[in-house]
Motif scaffolding. Structure first.
Motif, PDB file in Angstrom:
ATOM      1  N   UNK A  36       0.782  -1.226   0.000  1.00 26.67           N
ATOM      2  CA  UNK A  36       0.000   0.000   0.000  1.00 26.67           C
ATOM      3  C   UNK A  36       0.817   1.279   0.000  1.00 26.67           C
ATOM      4  N   UNK A  37       2.145   1.176  -0.089  1.00 26.43           N
ATOM      5  CA  UNK A  37       2.984   2.375  -0.007  1.00 26.43           C
ATOM      6  C   UNK A  37       2.806   3.297  -1.213  1.00 26.43           C
ATOM      7  N   UNK A  38       2.548   2.726  -2.392  1.00 25.76           N
ATOM      8  CA  UNK A  38       2.372   3.562  -3.585  1.00 25.76           C
ATOM      9  C   UNK A  38       1.184   4.510  -3.410  1.00 25.76           C
ATOM     10  N   UNK A  39       0.059   3.988  -2.922  1.00 27.64           N
ATOM     11  CA  UNK A  39      -1.113   4.836  -2.687  1.00 27.64           C
ATOM     12  C   UNK A  39      -0.836   5.861  -1.594  1.00 27.64           C
ATOM     13  N   UNK A  40      -0.177   5.422  -0.543  1.00 29.59           N
ATOM     14  CA  UNK A  40       0.143   6.296   0.578  1.00 29.59           C
ATOM     15  C   UNK A  40       0.987   7.489   0.128  1.00 29.59           C
ATOM     16  N   UNK A  41       1.985   7.238  -0.696  1.00 29.69           N
ATOM     17  CA  UNK A  41       2.921   8.293  -1.096  1.00 29.69           C
ATOM     18  C   UNK A  41       2.313   9.326  -2.043  1.00 29.69           C
ATOM     19  N   UNK A  42       1.165   9.034  -2.629  1.00 26.99           N
ATOM     20  CA  UNK A  42       0.550   9.978  -3.571  1.00 26.99           C
ATOM     21  C   UNK A  42       0.246  11.335  -2.939  1.00 26.99           C
ATOM     22  N   UNK A  43       0.006  11.374  -1.637  1.00 26.74           N
ATOM     23  CA  UNK A  43      -0.295  12.654  -0.976  1.00 26.74           C
ATOM     24  C   UNK A  43       0.944  13.284  -0.337  1.00 26.74           C
ATOM     25  N   UNK A  44       2.076  12.590  -0.370  1.00 25.14           N
ATOM     26  CA  UNK A  44       3.273  13.064   0.326  1.00 25.14           C
ATOM     27  C   UNK A  44       4.191  13.862  -0.581  1.00 25.14           C
ATOM     28  N   UNK A  45       4.760  14.920  -0.018  1.00 24.88           N
ATOM     29  CA  UNK A  45       5.762  15.692  -0.745  1.00 24.88           C
ATOM     30  C   UNK A  45       7.114  15.665  -0.049  1.00 24.88           C
ATOM     31  N   UNK A  46       7.139  15.147   1.189  1.00 29.10           N
ATOM     32  CA  UNK A  46       8.393  15.121   1.935  1.00 29.10           C
ATOM     33  C   UNK A  46       8.500  13.844   2.753  1.00 29.10           C
ATOM     34  N   UNK A  47       9.749  13.475   3.021  1.00 32.19           N
ATOM     35  CA  UNK A  47      10.053  12.343   3.899  1.00 32.19           C
ATOM     36  C   UNK A  47      10.894  12.876   5.047  1.00 32.19           C
ATOM     37  N   UNK A  48      10.520  12.478   6.266  1.00 30.24           N
ATOM     38  CA  UNK A  48      11.224  12.880   7.476  1.00 30.24           C
ATOM     39  C   UNK A  48      11.644  11.613   8.198  1.00 30.24           C
ATOM     40  N   UNK A  49      12.924  11.525   8.546  1.00 31.58           N
ATOM     41  CA  UNK A  49      13.404  10.296   9.185  1.00 31.58           C
ATOM     42  C   UNK A  49      14.609  10.582  10.061  1.00 31.58           C
ATOM     43  N   UNK A  50      14.964   9.596  10.864  1.00 33.70           N
ATOM     44  CA  UNK A  50      16.182   9.652  11.647  1.00 33.70           C
ATOM     45  C   UNK A  50      17.373   9.189  10.827  1.00 33.70           C
ATOM     46  N   UNK A  51      18.558   9.459  11.327  1.00 37.35           N
ATOM     47  CA  UNK A  51      19.795   9.114  10.623  1.00 37.35           C
ATOM     48  C   UNK A  51      19.933   7.613  10.398  1.00 37.35           C
ATOM     49  N   UNK A  52      19.549   6.801  11.375  1.00 39.15           N
ATOM     50  CA  UNK A  52      19.692   5.348  11.253  1.00 39.15           C
ATOM     51  C   UNK A  52      18.872   4.808  10.091  1.00 39.15           C
ATOM     52  N   UNK A  53      17.702   5.361   9.868  1.00 35.45           N
ATOM     53  CA  UNK A  53      16.874   4.949   8.732  1.00 35.45           C
ATOM     54  C   UNK A  53      17.443   5.493   7.429  1.00 35.45           C
ATOM     55  N   UNK A  54      17.987   6.698   7.463  1.00 36.59           N
ATOM     56  CA  UNK A  54      18.482   7.360   6.259  1.00 36.59           C
ATOM     57  C   UNK A  54      19.759   6.734   5.693  1.00 36.59           C
ATOM     58  N   UNK A  55      20.718   6.417   6.541  1.00 36.58           N
ATOM     59  CA  UNK A  55      22.041   6.012   6.062  1.00 36.58           C
ATOM     60  C   UNK A  55      22.055   4.823   5.097  1.00 36.58           C
ATOM     61  N   UNK A  56      21.260   3.764   5.296  1.00 31.66           N
ATOM     62  CA  UNK A  56      21.295   2.669   4.325  1.00 31.66           C
ATOM     63  C   UNK A  56      20.892   3.087   2.905  1.00 31.66           C
ATOM     64  N   UNK A  57      20.108   4.138   2.780  1.00 35.72           N
ATOM     65  CA  UNK A  57      19.691   4.604   1.460  1.00 35.72           C
ATOM     66  C   UNK A  57      20.865   5.118   0.630  1.00 35.72           C
ATOM     67  N   UNK A  58      21.927   5.539   1.299  1.00 36.48           N
ATOM     68  CA  UNK A  58      23.081   6.091   0.585  1.00 36.48           C
ATOM     69  C   UNK A  58      23.804   5.041  -0.249  1.00 36.48           C
ATOM     70  N   UNK A  59      23.610   3.780   0.083  1.00 34.86           N
ATOM     71  CA  UNK A  59      24.261   2.704  -0.687  1.00 34.86           C
ATOM     72  C   UNK A  59      23.253   1.836  -1.423  1.00 34.86           C
ATOM     73  N   UNK A  60      21.997   2.254  -1.450  1.00 33.58           N
ATOM     74  CA  UNK A  60      20.955   1.480  -2.134  1.00 33.58           C
ATOM     75  C   UNK A  60      21.140   1.545  -3.647  1.00 33.58           C
ATOM     76  N   UNK A  61      20.607   0.542  -4.336  1.00 31.99           N
ATOM     77  CA  UNK A  61      20.672   0.497  -5.797  1.00 31.99           C
ATOM     78  C   UNK A  61      19.948   1.681  -6.432  1.00 31.99           C
TER      79      UNK A  61
END
Length: 176
Positions: A36-61
Motif C-alpha cells: 500500500x505504499x504507492x497509494x500512501x505516497x501519492x499525498x506526500x511531498x516530503x520524507x522525514x526520518x532519523x539518521x539510522x533509517x536514512x544512512x542505508x539509502x546512501x548505498x541502495x541500488x
C-alpha cells in the motif's frame, strides 16, 4: 500538511527483523509500491526520518525517495548525502524547515519508534498507519519500546492488502 507515520509490523508485533531490517523486506510480496505504499505516497511531498533509517539509502541500488524532499534528524551529514537533503539535529528546527518548504502535501515520517515518538511528543504526529504482515519474525524491535503507550489512537480505517497483510489507520490524539 499532515505528518503521517507508516510502519509494517509482523503479526507478532515487531517493526524490525532480528537484524534490524523492516519486516516487509522478508515478505515474498515485497517490491516497489507494495504493502500500500504507492497509494500512501501519492499525498506526500516530503520524507522525514532519523539518521539510522536514512544512512542505508546512501548505498541502495536506487534512491528510495526520488519524488520527495528529504529531511533527516541527525547531528552529522553522512558522506555521500545528496546536496538537497536537509539535516538538522534539532527536531523543532527541522520541523520548521519542513513547514517553510511545504506546498500543501503530507510528510511521511519514516523510521524507528524513537523518531516517531519524538514527533508524537511534540504533538505534530497526525496519523499512525500500521501494516500488519501475515508472518512472525520472533525478535527485533517493537513499536512500543519507544512510543509512549498512553498515546491516544482513534480508529480511522482498515483494509486488506495483497498477500494477506492488513492496513490499519489511526488518527493520533492527545495523550490520554
Amino acid at each position: 500538511m499532515q505528518i503521517l507515520a507508516r510502519l509494517c509490523m509482523s503479526a507478532d508485533g515487531y517493526v524490525t527483523t532480528p537484524d534490524g531490517w523492516p519486516p516487509q523486506v522478508i515478505d515474498p510480496t515485497h517490491g516497489p509500491g507494495s504493502h500500500g505504499i504507492a497509494e500512501f505516497l501519492r499525498t506526500c511531498e516530503a520524507a522525514l526520518m532519523g539518521r539510522t533509517t536514512f544512512e542505508p539509502a546512501l548505498t541502495a541500488d536506487r534512491w528510495p525517495w526520488p519524488d520527495l524532499k528529504v529531511f533527516v534528524l541527525g547531528s552529522t551529514r553522512p558522506a555521500g548525502t545528496p546536496d538537497d537533503v536537509t539535516i538538522d539535529d534539532d527536531p523543532l528546527r527541522l520541523l520548521e524547515k519542513i513547514r517553510a518548504s511545504n506546498r500543501g502535501g503530507d510528510v511521511h515520517l519514516i523510521g524507528g519508534p524513537g523518531t516517531i515518538e519524538t514527533y508524537r511528543a511534540l504533538g505534530v504526529l497526525d496519523k499512525l498507519e500500521l501494516v500488519i504482515l501475515p508472518f512472525f519474525v520472533g525478535n527485533g524491535m517493537r513499536l512500543t519500546e519507544s512510543l509512549n503507550t498512553r498515546t491516544g489512537l482513534e480508529f480511522e480505517s482498515s483494509r486488506p492488502l495483497t498477500g494477506g497483510a492488513v492496513e490499519i489507520v489511526y488518527r493520533v490524539s492527545p495523550q490520554l
